[in-house]
Design a protein around this motif. Structure first.
Motif, PDB file in Angstrom:
ATOM      1  N   LYS A 116     -42.474 -43.546 -35.357  1.00 56.84           N
ATOM      2  CA  LYS A 116     -42.777 -42.248 -34.755  1.00 56.84           C
ATOM      3  C   LYS A 116     -41.660 -41.765 -33.833  1.00 56.84           C
ATOM      4  O   LYS A 116     -41.256 -40.598 -33.880  1.00 56.84           O
ATOM      5  N   VAL A 117     -41.169 -42.653 -32.974  1.00 56.40           N
ATOM      6  CA  VAL A 117     -40.149 -42.260 -31.999  1.00 56.40           C
ATOM      7  C   VAL A 117     -38.762 -42.251 -32.619  1.00 56.40           C
ATOM      8  O   VAL A 117     -37.956 -41.358 -32.342  1.00 56.40           O
ATOM      9  N   GLY A 118     -38.476 -43.240 -33.462  1.00 53.49           N
ATOM     10  CA  GLY A 118     -37.143 -43.344 -34.033  1.00 53.49           C
ATOM     11  C   GLY A 118     -36.906 -42.427 -35.206  1.00 53.49           C
ATOM     12  O   GLY A 118     -35.994 -41.593 -35.181  1.00 53.49           O
ATOM     13  N   ILE A 119     -37.730 -42.543 -36.241  1.00 55.29           N
ATOM     14  CA  ILE A 119     -37.511 -41.751 -37.460  1.00 55.29           C
ATOM     15  C   ILE A 119     -38.004 -40.322 -37.290  1.00 55.29           C
ATOM     16  O   ILE A 119     -37.290 -39.365 -37.596  1.00 55.29           O
ATOM     17  N   GLN A 120     -39.226 -40.158 -36.799  1.00 53.48           N
ATOM     18  CA  GLN A 120     -39.758 -38.802 -36.637  1.00 53.48           C
ATOM     19  C   GLN A 120     -39.189 -38.107 -35.407  1.00 53.48           C
ATOM     20  O   GLN A 120     -38.939 -36.909 -35.440  1.00 53.48           O
ATOM     21  N   GLY A 121     -38.981 -38.852 -34.320  1.00 50.29           N
ATOM     22  CA  GLY A 121     -38.479 -38.251 -33.086  1.00 50.29           C
ATOM     23  C   GLY A 121     -36.976 -38.234 -32.953  1.00 50.29           C
ATOM     24  O   GLY A 121     -36.443 -37.561 -32.073  1.00 50.29           O
ATOM     25  N   GLY A 122     -36.268 -38.970 -33.803  1.00 48.96           N
ATOM     26  CA  GLY A 122     -34.807 -38.957 -33.784  1.00 48.96           C
ATOM     27  C   GLY A 122     -34.176 -39.749 -32.652  1.00 48.96           C
ATOM     28  O   GLY A 122     -32.971 -39.649 -32.440  1.00 48.96           O
ATOM     29  N   GLN A 123     -34.939 -40.577 -31.934  1.00 48.25           N
ATOM     30  CA  GLN A 123     -34.378 -41.386 -30.846  1.00 48.25           C
ATOM     31  C   GLN A 123     -33.995 -42.762 -31.406  1.00 48.25           C
ATOM     32  O   GLN A 123     -34.625 -43.780 -31.131  1.00 48.25           O
ATOM     33  N   PHE A 124     -32.898 -42.764 -32.165  1.00 41.64           N
ATOM     34  CA  PHE A 124     -32.512 -43.960 -32.905  1.00 41.64           C
ATOM     35  C   PHE A 124     -32.056 -45.091 -31.984  1.00 41.64           C
ATOM     36  O   PHE A 124     -32.352 -46.261 -32.239  1.00 41.64           O
ATOM     37  N   SER A 125     -31.326 -44.768 -30.942  1.00 40.72           N
ATOM     38  CA  SER A 125     -30.826 -45.802 -30.042  1.00 40.72           C
ATOM     39  C   SER A 125     -31.964 -46.495 -29.302  1.00 40.72           C
ATOM     40  O   SER A 125     -31.974 -47.715 -29.127  1.00 40.72           O
ATOM     41  N   LEU A 126     -32.946 -45.716 -28.867  1.00 39.99           N
ATOM     42  CA  LEU A 126     -34.072 -46.274 -28.122  1.00 39.99           C
ATOM     43  C   LEU A 126     -34.883 -47.231 -28.987  1.00 39.99           C
ATOM     44  O   LEU A 126     -35.242 -48.341 -28.561  1.00 39.99           O
ATOM     45  N   THR A 127     -35.159 -46.829 -30.212  1.00 40.94           N
ATOM     46  CA  THR A 127     -35.949 -47.693 -31.100  1.00 40.94           C
ATOM     47  C   THR A 127     -35.113 -48.861 -31.636  1.00 40.94           C
ATOM     48  O   THR A 127     -35.676 -49.898 -31.991  1.00 40.94           O
ATOM     49  N   SER A 128     -33.791 -48.706 -31.696  1.00 37.58           N
ATOM     50  CA  SER A 128     -32.937 -49.844 -32.047  1.00 37.58           C
ATOM     51  C   SER A 128     -33.028 -50.916 -30.971  1.00 37.58           C
ATOM     52  O   SER A 128     -33.030 -52.119 -31.269  1.00 37.58           O
ATOM     53  N   ALA A 129     -33.108 -50.482 -29.715  1.00 36.48           N
ATOM     54  CA  ALA A 129     -33.287 -51.435 -28.617  1.00 36.48           C
ATOM     55  C   ALA A 129     -34.625 -52.155 -28.750  1.00 36.48           C
ATOM     56  O   ALA A 129     -34.714 -53.377 -28.544  1.00 36.48           O
ATOM     57  N   MET A 130     -35.660 -51.432 -29.110  1.00 38.88           N
ATOM     58  CA  MET A 130     -36.967 -52.053 -29.314  1.00 38.88           C
ATOM     59  C   MET A 130     -36.922 -53.033 -30.481  1.00 38.88           C
ATOM     60  O   MET A 130     -37.467 -54.141 -30.408  1.00 38.88           O
ATOM     61  N   GLY A 131     -36.276 -52.642 -31.571  1.00 41.00           N
ATOM     62  CA  GLY A 131     -36.157 -53.528 -32.731  1.00 41.00           C
ATOM     63  C   GLY A 131     -35.356 -54.777 -32.421  1.00 41.00           C
ATOM     64  O   GLY A 131     -35.694 -55.877 -32.887  1.00 41.00           O
TER      65      GLY A 131
END
Length: 317
Positions: A276-291
């Motif tokens: 939701k945040v990374g793919i749909q919201g475009g916050q790739f760096s933030l979700t990469s940190a989560m991953g």
């Protein structure tokens, strides 16, 4: 003289070993070539994508790309863990994963032991087919079956419940019942696959052990406790170690197809957050940190579980 003779003998043995190695390599070359697609798969789809983990330390944008995006260090992690929602997401992931292991992991072992005790082969094959078949269903199909059964308006169970009591219950919108349904659906879908693995491990146990135990007067229960379970302990530990690596990864499909707005408080996990945040919201760096955080925790858990298993002589490596 003895030294020269020993040196010549050692050289000859070394040459023979090299020739033997080359001969075995040529003989096994067709088999080794079959390993090439597997190796390419892991290199292309597992190891090369690890390079993308650098996005967790950058303010990624499409214009600059991964290499040239601004470096911001640990800022993404600070933003991530300063958000109260993150703690709730991690908690949900851990709770669902631990429950899945505690409740779901022993069931395939129990099924394999029960099937091993069945003496009617036709019955055993039918049961094996029935418990193994759901493994081939996609989670979309499983989600449709769950909704058909537990929906409040048109669900089969609520239809029966309404006739009996005059009331319905929101199974898919109540947090407690949603967790129960989620665990039950996962067990129903995947238990059969693990059952086949444990059943194969049981068949490798020497039958003479059961014969000797039976002659000594051991009951079926004592045979299971003292022969069957110790005989498959290595397989149990191996699968448990592998499952520990996915403690921080409940899986996207099972949660997403059963998720709804009424149970976000217990159903929002790391995988759905990344989507939701990374793919749909475009916050790739933030979700990469989560991953990256998820992967590190998974690695630590696998390493720790293997370390404990090695103390009992059943380590994976």
């Amino acid at each position: 003289m003895a030294d020269s003779t020993g040196g010549a003998l050692e050289l000859r043995n070394h040459v023979q070993r090299r020739r033997e190695t080359k001969r075995r390599f040529r003989e096994n070359l067709p088999l080794l070539s079959l390993f090439v697609p597997v190796l390419l798969f892991y290199v292309i789809f597992k190891y090369v994508p690890m390079f993308g983990a650098i996005m967790a330390f950058k303010n990624y944008n499409f214009t600059d790309g991964i290499l040239h995006s601004p470096w911001i260090g640990l800022d993404n992690f600070k933003i991530l863990f300063s958000n109260p929602q993150t703690i709730n997401i991690i908690r949900n992931t851990l709770v669902l994963s631990v429950l899945n292991i505690v409740v779901g992991f022993p069931i395939p072992i129990l099924l394999a032991i029960l099937l091993n005790e069945v003496r009617r082969q036709w019955f055993m094959k039918w049961v094996q087919t029935l418990v193994y078949l759901p493994h081939f269903f996609s989670w979309v199909i499983v989600g449709g079956i769950v909704v058909t059964m537990f929906a409040e308006q048109n669900g089969i169970i609520n239809a029966v419940l309404e006739r009996m009591t005059g009331n319905t219950f929101p199974f898919l919108y109540d947090e407690g019942s949603w967790i129960t349904i989620f665990l039950g659906a996962g067990i129903w879908k995947e238990a059969g696959f693990s059952t086949i693995i444990f059943l194969a491990a049981i068949t490798s146990i020497d039958p003479s052990l059961y014969e000797a135990a039976s002659m000594d007067g051991a009951s079926k229960w004592r045979q299971i406790i003292n022969i069957t379970l110790p005989g498959i302990s290595a397989t149990i530990v191996l699968l448990l170690i592998l499952q520990m690596g996915s403690v921080m990864s409940v899986g996207f499909d099972p949660v997403y197809v059963l998720q709804n707005s009424g149970v976000y408080n217990v159903s929002e996990v790391i995988s759905t957050y990344i989507y939701k945040v990374g793919i749909q919201g475009g916050q790739f760096s933030l979700t990469s940190a989560m991953g990256l955080f998820e992967s590190i925790v998974g690695f630590v858990l696998v390493f720790s579980a293997n370390l404990v298993a090695r103390r009992f002589g059943n380590g994976l490596w």
